[in-house]
Write a protein that holds these residues in place. Structure first.
Motif, PDB file in Angstrom:
ATOM      1  N   ASN A  33       3.226 -19.246  -3.278  1.00 32.47           N
ATOM      2  CA  ASN A  33       2.532 -18.975  -2.094  1.00 32.47           C
ATOM      3  C   ASN A  33       1.013 -18.631  -2.444  1.00 32.47           C
ATOM      4  OD1 ASN A  33       4.660 -19.287  -0.020  1.00 32.47           O
ATOM      5  ND2 ASN A  33       4.104 -17.379   0.682  1.00 32.47           N
TER       6      ASN A  33
ATOM      7  N   GLY B 183       5.572 -29.815  -5.969  1.00 32.31           N
ATOM      8  CA  GLY B 183       5.647 -28.489  -5.983  1.00 32.31           C
ATOM      9  C   GLY B 183       6.378 -27.985  -7.216  1.00 32.31           C
TER      10      GLY B 183
ATOM     11  N   ASP C 179       3.142 -15.140 -10.807  1.00 32.24           N
ATOM     12  CA  ASP C 179       4.022 -14.476 -12.081  1.00 32.24           C
ATOM     13  C   ASP C 179       5.267 -15.207 -12.167  1.00 32.24           C
ATOM     14  OD1 ASP C 179       4.448 -13.552  -9.290  1.00 32.24           O
ATOM     15  OD2 ASP C 179       5.618 -11.744 -10.105  1.00 32.24           O
ATOM     16  N   GLY C 180       5.952 -15.662 -11.133  1.00 29.06           N
ATOM     17  CA  GLY C 180       6.950 -16.627 -11.489  1.00 29.06           C
ATOM     18  C   GLY C 180       6.654 -18.035 -12.055  1.00 29.06           C
ATOM     19  N   CYS C 181       5.557 -18.511 -11.524  1.00 27.84           N
ATOM     20  CA  CYS C 181       5.093 -20.071 -12.183  1.00 27.84           C
ATOM     21  C   CYS C 181       4.852 -19.976 -13.356  1.00 27.84           C
ATOM     22  CB  CYS C 181       3.978 -20.255 -11.032  1.00 27.84           C
ATOM     23  SG  CYS C 181       3.586 -22.100 -10.921  1.00 27.84           S
TER      24      CYS C 181
ATOM     25  N   MET D  18       7.038 -10.932  -7.662  1.00 29.41           N
ATOM     26  CA  MET D  18       8.304 -11.734  -7.069  1.00 29.41           C
ATOM     27  C   MET D  18       8.053 -13.246  -6.810  1.00 29.41           C
ATOM     28  SD  MET D  18       7.754 -10.617  -3.046  1.00 29.41           S
ATOM     29  CE  MET D  18       6.302 -10.438  -2.027  1.00 29.41           C
TER      30      MET D  18
ATOM     31  N   GLY E  44       7.347 -15.064  -4.345  1.00 37.50           N
ATOM     32  CA  GLY E  44       7.116 -14.855  -3.217  1.00 37.50           C
ATOM     33  C   GLY E  44       7.424 -15.986  -1.988  1.00 37.50           C
ATOM     34  N   THR E  45       7.329 -17.232  -2.314  1.00 33.29           N
ATOM     35  CA  THR E  45       7.576 -18.287  -1.446  1.00 33.29           C
ATOM     36  C   THR E  45       8.881 -18.252  -0.897  1.00 33.29           C
ATOM     37  OG1 THR E  45       6.110 -19.976  -2.505  1.00 33.29           O
ATOM     38  CG2 THR E  45       7.757 -20.633  -1.208  1.00 33.29           C
TER      39      THR E  45
END
Ligand SMILES: Cc1ncc(C[n+]2csc(CCOP(=O)(O)OP(=O)(O)O)c2C)c(N)n1
Ligand SMILES: [Mg+2]
Length: 555
Positions: free
Chosen positions: A396, A419, A446-448, A475, A477-478
């Motif tokens: 996101n 994506g 942070d995930g990416c 998190m 987020g998406t």
């Protein structure tokens, strides 16, 4: 009669073929399956060998992603070498990205000895089956003397029509074998030009329109094509939207640019697409993200120009389908007599006002806590040079990037249309290696970021001082956003316990800082760009701010 060829091993023949095709960099994770290639690269100073990390999981994806970004930046195929089996399976991520992005790349895979093929040899994979649905062509070079021909065809196929990935498997015995092969010149790409009669029809349809909208997208654009498109747009006063993650095709500061169609599309722009009485789509595929889940198009008259005839009518039948490369199409458009006194001047101006409203960070919507990412983007939009390259992955956080940053030049947006999380850092490193003098900023959630954090080592080793901005909301987020819609209050598998990003980056030797208040960002960014080494800035953002306008009730 050409001079007799010297006896060479397969690796030497292959690397000479790459050199003749203008390759100046290859991205790889070594494997014993292609030692003769590594040895020939050792003897070829014209080609820089960039070694990435983490063969077991992400680095081969990163290598492929890098090759993919390379193709995006230069229009030439990016070259990636990986080992068989586990190396190839990890590299599949980059092949997929290149496929959806229509980016030319060639993935070379060390393959088992050709005498063992089909016997379930160590790390044996049938690459035709594995990549058949993703790559434009999958070849296995089983004869040493055919290596130049296969490489030439790989280059030709990767850039032809709709560009994309090609996979070439290299059996070990072919690479180690010695023999004669005739070197070949690089293939000359053919570009489809629009028929003159179609351009006349296009001009007639345009002249009759009240509310036309041009949508630019796809790959295969060069600076001349972008400039020609701009001449056409200016001469006719047309509004221009970019398709998903192609915002760099048209200067976002230009009075004719009206925004991007993709994830996070502005509702007013989406409405305008529905109201348009003529869509002129140049180079774009009209895929799911650009069409808002195949909901935006269908009713309006459509002129669709694409380099691949198979893409015409694939998602939507066109009123006027035109098979032409973006370069030839843009030239032909620029050569048309402009529509005198067009009916759509106000329509263009209103669309532009909508875009400016949407892309300006809201002043009255401060962050709940932590950094206001919209303000950060507003700052970067002001301070970044026009030629700065912006890379990102998926999440996101990208909605803020695509909404509040105004791209100005072609090949400044490295963003995966498939994506792919993690794409940003490898793409940014690749960009910095290609353009050391330019500012390169990678955005990652942070995930990416945690998909390929080890590539900071590659950035250090090969001297790529990129600035990585990690947007930390703790998190995925998406996915949390989608969970709140589909299964409200049931938070499953999306919270993240993260490492200390600053300490992590420092362990690689990078400059690193954490920013917790918006007002601290400008100075931190200035320090990061001046660091002379790769730099990471962790932004602590409020997890409740799930999109620029939507807030979760609890974190
Ligand atoms: C390789 C890959 N794995 C999984 C996904 C599915 N996915 C899309 S966005 C996303 C979350 C991204 O989280 P983060 O990078 O922290 O960004 P945020 O949405 O929190 O801003 C996930 C898991 C994906 N797109 N790509
Ligand atoms: Mg996140």
């Amino acid at each position: 009669m050409s001079a007799p060829s010297p006896v060479r091993n397969g690796g030497q023949i292959l690397v000479e073929a790459l050199r003749r095709n203008g390759v100046d960099k290859v991205f790889c994770v070594p494997g014993e399956s292609y030692l003769p290639v590594l040895d020939a690269l050792h003897a070829t100073p014209d080609i820089r060998t960039i070694v990435t990390r983490h063969e077991g999981a992400a680095a081969n994806m990163a290598a492929a992603n890098m090759a993919d970004a390379y193709g995006k930046l230069t229009g030439r195929p990016g070259i990636c070498f990986v080992t068989r089996g586990p190396g190839a399976t990890h590299a599949a991520n980059g092949v997929h990205t290149a496929s959806e992005d229509s980016t030319p790349m060639i993935l070379f895979i060390g393959q088992v000895d050709s005498r063992f093929l089909g016997r379930g040899a160590f790390q044996e994979v049938d690459y035709q089956q594995m990549f058949g649905g993703m790559a434009k062509w999958v070849a296995q070079a089983v004869r040493l003397e055919r290596l130049p021909e296969i490489v030439a065809r790989a280059f030709a196929v990767a850039v032809a029509g709709r560009p994309g990935p090609v996979v070439v498997a290299l059996p070990e015995d072919v690479l180690f074998g010695a023999g004669e092969a005739v070197d070949l010149p690089p293939p000359r790409p053919a570009r489809a030009a629009p028929p003159a009669a179609a351009m006349v029809q296009l001009r007639t349809l345009l002249a009759a329109a009240q509310r036309p909208l041009l949508i630019a997208g796809g790959s295969g654009w060069d600076a001349a094509a972008v400039a020609a498109l701009k001449r056409f747009v200016h001469a006719n006063g047309l509004p221009v939207a970019a398709s998903f993650r192609r915002q760099d095709l048209f200067d976002n500061r230009d009075e004719h640019y009206v925004g991007q169609l993709g994830l996070g599309v502005s509702p007013r722009l989406a409405e305008r697409v529905r109201q348009a009485d003529l869509l002129l789509v140049v180079g774009s595929r009209l895929a799911e993200a650009t069409s808002s889940g195949y909901s935006l198009f269908g009713g309006q008259p459509l002129i669709h120009i694409h380099a691949d005839p198979d893409e015409l009518g694939r998602a939507y039948p066109a009123t006027l389908p035109i098979n032409a490369s973006p370069a030839c199409a843009a030239e032909a458009l620029a050569a048309l007599p402009p529509v005198a006194d067009p009916a759509w001047r106000a329509w263009t101006a209103e669309a532009r006002t909508d875009y400016l409203d949407h892309s300006t960070p809201p002043a009255s919507h401060p962050a709940l806590s932590g950094v206001d990412f919209a303000r950060v983007m507003g700052h970067l939009d002001t301070v970044l040079p026009d030629d700065a390259i912006i890379a990102n992955g998926a999440g996101n956080y990208t909605v803020w990037v695509h909404r509040f940053y105004r791209y100005r030049q072609p090949a400044t947006e490295l963003a995966p249309t498939n994506g792919a999380m993690g794409y940003g850092l490898p793409a940014a490193i690749c960009a910095k290696l290609e353009h050391p003098e330019r500012t390169v900023v990678c955005f990652a959630g942070d995930g990416c970021f945690m998909m390929y954090p080890q590539e900071l080592a590659t950035a250090m080793q090969f001297g790529a001082p990129v600035v990585v901005i990690v947007v930390n909301n703790g998190m995925l987020g998406t996915i949390r956003m989608h969970q709140e819609r589909e299964f409200p209050g049931r938070v499953a598998a999306t919270p993240l316990l993260n490492p200390d990003f600053v300490a992590l980056a420092q362990a690689f030797g990078a400059h690193a800082e954490r920013v917790e208040r918006s007002e601290d960002f400008p100075a931190a960014f200035a320090r990061a760009t001046a660091a002379g080494v790769p730099a990471l800035i962790e932004l602590r953002v409020d997890p409740r701010q799930i999109t620029p306008q939507a807030r979760l009730t609890e974190a």
